[in-house]
Design a protein around this motif. Structure first.
Motif, PDB file in Angstrom:
ATOM      1  N   SER A 141       0.805  -1.231   0.000  1.00  0.00           N
ATOM      2  CA  SER A 141       0.000   0.000   0.000  1.00  0.00           C
ATOM      3  C   SER A 141       0.833   1.274   0.000  1.00  0.00           C
ATOM      4  CB  SER A 141      -0.981   0.003   1.177  1.00  0.00           C
ATOM      5  OG  SER A 141      -1.855  -1.102   1.083  1.00  0.00           O
ATOM      6  N   VAL A 142       2.021   1.216  -0.576  1.00  0.00           N
ATOM      7  CA  VAL A 142       2.853   2.415  -0.738  1.00  0.00           C
ATOM      8  C   VAL A 142       2.405   3.155  -1.997  1.00  0.00           C
ATOM      9  CG1 VAL A 142       5.192   3.226  -1.323  1.00  0.00           C
ATOM     10  CG2 VAL A 142       4.863   1.564   0.522  1.00  0.00           C
ATOM     11  N   THR A 143       2.432   4.485  -1.928  1.00  0.00           N
ATOM     12  CA  THR A 143       2.158   5.341  -3.078  1.00  0.00           C
ATOM     13  C   THR A 143       3.409   6.150  -3.381  1.00  0.00           C
ATOM     14  OG1 THR A 143      -0.172   5.536  -2.457  1.00  0.00           O
ATOM     15  CG2 THR A 143       0.703   7.213  -3.945  1.00  0.00           C
ATOM     16  N   VAL A 144       3.843   6.118  -4.644  1.00  0.00           N
ATOM     17  CA  VAL A 144       5.002   6.891  -5.093  1.00  0.00           C
ATOM     18  C   VAL A 144       4.495   7.931  -6.089  1.00  0.00           C
ATOM     19  CG1 VAL A 144       7.262   6.817  -6.207  1.00  0.00           C
ATOM     20  CG2 VAL A 144       6.516   4.891  -4.777  1.00  0.00           C
ATOM     21  N   LEU A 145       4.745   9.209  -5.793  1.00  0.00           N
ATOM     22  CA  LEU A 145       4.213  10.311  -6.587  1.00  0.00           C
ATOM     23  C   LEU A 145       5.174  10.745  -7.695  1.00  0.00           C
ATOM     24  CD1 LEU A 145       2.413  12.408  -3.835  1.00  0.00           C
ATOM     25  CD2 LEU A 145       1.499  10.637  -5.331  1.00  0.00           C
ATOM     26  N   PRO A 146       4.700  11.594  -8.617  1.00  0.00           N
ATOM     27  CA  PRO A 146       5.498  11.995  -9.781  1.00  0.00           C
ATOM     28  C   PRO A 146       6.852  12.582  -9.411  1.00  0.00           C
ATOM     29  CG  PRO A 146       3.229  12.763 -10.026  1.00  0.00           C
ATOM     30  CD  PRO A 146       3.361  12.219  -8.634  1.00  0.00           C
ATOM     31  N   GLY A 147       7.860  12.213 -10.207  1.00  0.00           N
ATOM     32  CA  GLY A 147       9.179  12.807 -10.101  1.00  0.00           C
ATOM     33  C   GLY A 147      10.100  12.232  -9.057  1.00  0.00           C
ATOM     34  N   VAL A 148       9.693  11.149  -8.396  1.00  0.00           N
ATOM     35  CA  VAL A 148      10.459  10.594  -7.280  1.00  0.00           C
ATOM     36  C   VAL A 148      11.508   9.596  -7.770  1.00  0.00           C
ATOM     37  CG1 VAL A 148      10.262   9.023  -5.298  1.00  0.00           C
ATOM     38  CG2 VAL A 148       8.709  10.958  -5.520  1.00  0.00           C
ATOM     39  N   THR A 149      12.676   9.616  -7.110  1.00  0.00           N
ATOM     40  CA  THR A 149      13.692   8.574  -7.249  1.00  0.00           C
ATOM     41  C   THR A 149      13.891   7.944  -5.878  1.00  0.00           C
ATOM     42  OG1 THR A 149      14.852   9.652  -9.076  1.00  0.00           O
ATOM     43  CG2 THR A 149      16.128   8.090  -7.749  1.00  0.00           C
ATOM     44  N   ILE A 150      13.873   6.605  -5.844  1.00  0.00           N
ATOM     45  CA  ILE A 150      14.154   5.867  -4.611  1.00  0.00           C
ATOM     46  C   ILE A 150      15.516   5.213  -4.790  1.00  0.00           C
ATOM     47  CG2 ILE A 150      13.423   4.005  -3.079  1.00  0.00           C
ATOM     48  CD1 ILE A 150      10.529   4.615  -3.936  1.00  0.00           C
ATOM     49  N   GLY A 151      16.455   5.564  -3.911  1.00  0.00           N
ATOM     50  CA  GLY A 151      17.834   5.116  -4.030  1.00  0.00           C
ATOM     51  C   GLY A 151      18.016   3.631  -3.760  1.00  0.00           C
ATOM     52  N   LYS A 152      19.091   3.080  -4.310  1.00  0.00           N
ATOM     53  CA  LYS A 152      19.355   1.641  -4.217  1.00  0.00           C
ATOM     54  C   LYS A 152      19.456   1.178  -2.763  1.00  0.00           C
ATOM     55  CE  LYS A 152      24.350   2.039  -4.840  1.00  0.00           C
ATOM     56  NZ  LYS A 152      25.502   1.668  -5.658  1.00  0.00           N
ATOM     57  N   ASN A 153      19.062  -0.067  -2.572  1.00  0.00           N
ATOM     58  CA  ASN A 153      19.142  -0.758  -1.277  1.00  0.00           C
ATOM     59  C   ASN A 153      18.226  -0.181  -0.202  1.00  0.00           C
ATOM     60  OD1 ASN A 153      21.211  -2.440  -2.354  1.00  0.00           O
ATOM     61  ND2 ASN A 153      22.690  -0.820  -1.931  1.00  0.00           N
ATOM     62  N   SER A 154      17.271   0.651  -0.576  1.00  0.00           N
ATOM     63  CA  SER A 154      16.378   1.248   0.413  1.00  0.00           C
ATOM     64  C   SER A 154      15.105   0.434   0.575  1.00  0.00           C
ATOM     65  CB  SER A 154      16.044   2.695   0.046  1.00  0.00           C
ATOM     66  OG  SER A 154      17.151   3.522   0.332  1.00  0.00           O
ATOM     67  N   VAL A 155      14.416   0.662   1.703  1.00  0.00           N
ATOM     68  CA  VAL A 155      13.146   0.013   2.015  1.00  0.00           C
ATOM     69  C   VAL A 155      12.132   1.111   2.319  1.00  0.00           C
ATOM     70  CG1 VAL A 155      11.933  -1.487   3.655  1.00  0.00           C
ATOM     71  CG2 VAL A 155      14.275  -2.048   2.937  1.00  0.00           C
ATOM     72  N   ILE A 156      10.980   1.010   1.670  1.00  0.00           N
ATOM     73  CA  ILE A 156       9.876   1.918   1.953  1.00  0.00           C
ATOM     74  C   ILE A 156       8.845   1.101   2.726  1.00  0.00           C
ATOM     75  CG2 ILE A 156       8.160   3.505   1.033  1.00  0.00           C
ATOM     76  CD1 ILE A 156      11.097   4.252   0.348  1.00  0.00           C
ATOM     77  N   ALA A 157       8.593   1.478   3.979  1.00  0.00           N
ATOM     78  CA  ALA A 157       7.693   0.725   4.847  1.00  0.00           C
ATOM     79  C   ALA A 157       6.254   0.827   4.350  1.00  0.00           C
ATOM     80  CB  ALA A 157       7.793   1.236   6.282  1.00  0.00           C
ATOM     81  N   ALA A 158       5.472  -0.199   4.657  1.00  0.00           N
ATOM     82  CA  ALA A 158       4.081  -0.288   4.224  1.00  0.00           C
ATOM     83  C   ALA A 158       3.314   0.984   4.556  1.00  0.00           C
ATOM     84  CB  ALA A 158       3.413  -1.497   4.878  1.00  0.00           C
ATOM     85  N   GLY A 159       2.487   1.398   3.620  1.00  0.00           N
ATOM     86  CA  GLY A 159       1.628   2.553   3.819  1.00  0.00           C
ATOM     87  C   GLY A 159       2.269   3.896   3.551  1.00  0.00           C
ATOM     88  N   GLY A 160       3.546   3.923   3.188  1.00  0.00           N
ATOM     89  CA  GLY A 160       4.236   5.186   2.944  1.00  0.00           C
ATOM     90  C   GLY A 160       3.699   5.900   1.714  1.00  0.00           C
ATOM     91  N   VAL A 161       3.765   7.228   1.768  1.00  0.00           N
ATOM     92  CA  VAL A 161       3.438   8.061   0.615  1.00  0.00           C
ATOM     93  C   VAL A 161       4.705   8.844   0.282  1.00  0.00           C
ATOM     94  CG1 VAL A 161       1.983   9.883  -0.330  1.00  0.00           C
ATOM     95  CG2 VAL A 161       1.013   8.211   1.272  1.00  0.00           C
ATOM     96  N   VAL A 162       5.355   8.450  -0.819  1.00  0.00           N
ATOM     97  CA  VAL A 162       6.665   8.991  -1.173  1.00  0.00           C
ATOM     98  C   VAL A 162       6.464  10.207  -2.069  1.00  0.00           C
ATOM     99  CG1 VAL A 162       8.954   8.457  -2.063  1.00  0.00           C
ATOM    100  CG2 VAL A 162       7.561   6.629  -1.067  1.00  0.00           C
ATOM    101  N   VAL A 163       6.739  11.390  -1.516  1.00  0.00           N
ATOM    102  CA  VAL A 163       6.505  12.647  -2.224  1.00  0.00           C
ATOM    103  C   VAL A 163       7.800  13.299  -2.709  1.00  0.00           C
ATOM    104  CG1 VAL A 163       4.353  13.057  -0.983  1.00  0.00           C
ATOM    105  CG2 VAL A 163       6.470  14.043  -0.116  1.00  0.00           C
ATOM    106  N   LYS A 164       8.952  12.815  -2.199  1.00  0.00           N
ATOM    107  CA  LYS A 164      10.235  13.356  -2.655  1.00  0.00           C
ATOM    108  C   LYS A 164      11.264  12.232  -2.654  1.00  0.00           C
ATOM    109  CE  LYS A 164      11.682  15.053   1.875  1.00  0.00           C
ATOM    110  NZ  LYS A 164      12.142  16.206   2.639  1.00  0.00           N
ATOM    111  N   ASP A 165      12.421  12.497  -3.258  1.00  0.00           N
ATOM    112  CA  ASP A 165      13.464  11.477  -3.406  1.00  0.00           C
ATOM    113  C   ASP A 165      13.857  10.884  -2.056  1.00  0.00           C
ATOM    114  OD1 ASP A 165      13.414  12.154  -6.071  1.00  0.00           O
ATOM    115  OD2 ASP A 165      15.400  13.081  -6.100  1.00  0.00           O
TER     116      ASP A 165
END
Length: 195
Positions: A141-165
């Motif tokens: 249930s993660v949401t990644v918004l326009p223009g975002v980069t997620i760096g290597k080896n990272s973890v985005i926890a459940a439910g996150g809303v990624v609005v910036k790199d």
């Protein structure tokens, strides 16, 4: 010129232009076929996705159902896995690296709408690319918004809303998603995954 080659990242466009409508219809037909293939027919499922995506570097497994806008702007690396209900609004490029895992109900959205109400009413949109680098795990249930980069080896926890790199090698949580901590040696043996 393909349906999305005329879209310039960050510039407004009209998604109701017939070129875009036809591109989405073509993709939706392929996606419908994929989502209705018996799960045991792995070869057909894979072939349908390979014919839809812009590029596939190696092996992958996408659990049904899956949804996207065009497909042609999705580029995946080797050993990608997505659980059920991955949705990718690929108006412009979505680049997914090697060894990327998605939990269920993840959304990657390159499309956005103007803040000005009249331009939204007029049907205008913009789009910015999304990049997910190698070895990233994106929880359910993660949401990644326009223009975002997620760096290597990272973890985005459940439910996150990624609005910036998000930088490499971190655990990020919340809405808006923020870095909780760096991933470290302790994580090689710990069972406290996001603490």
């Amino acid at each position: 010129m393909s349906q999305t080659e005329r879209i310039i990242p960050g510039k407004l466009y009209n998604p109701n232009d017939e070129v875009y409508v036809q591109g989405r219809k073509k993709a939706k037909s392929r996606i419908h076929e994929f989502n209705n293939v018996h799960p045991d027919n792995e070869e057909l499922r894979e072939n349908l996705m390979r014919s839809l995506f812009g590029s596939c570097a190696g092996s992958f497994l996408i659990e049904q159902p899956f949804y996207c806008d065009y497909g042609s702007n999705i580029h995946i690396g080797d050993n990608m896995y997505s659980n059920h209900n991955l949705t990718i609004l690929d108006v412009v490029d979505v680049r997914i690296g090697n060894n990327v895992f998605f939990g269920p109900n993840v959304g990657l959205y390159t499309a956005g709408h103007p803040l000005d109400a009249q331009r939204r009413i007029d049907g205008l949109e913009f789009a910015l690319p999304i990049t997910i680098e190698d070895n990233v795990w994106i929880g359910g249930s993660v949401t990644v918004l326009p223009g975002v980069t997620i760096g290597k080896n990272s973890v985005i926890a459940a439910g996150g809303v990624v609005v910036k790199d998000i930088p490499e090698g971190v655990v990020a949580v919340g809405n808006p998603c923020k870095v909780l901590r760096e991933i470290n040696e302790r994580d090689k043996t710990s069972t406290d995954f996001c603490k």
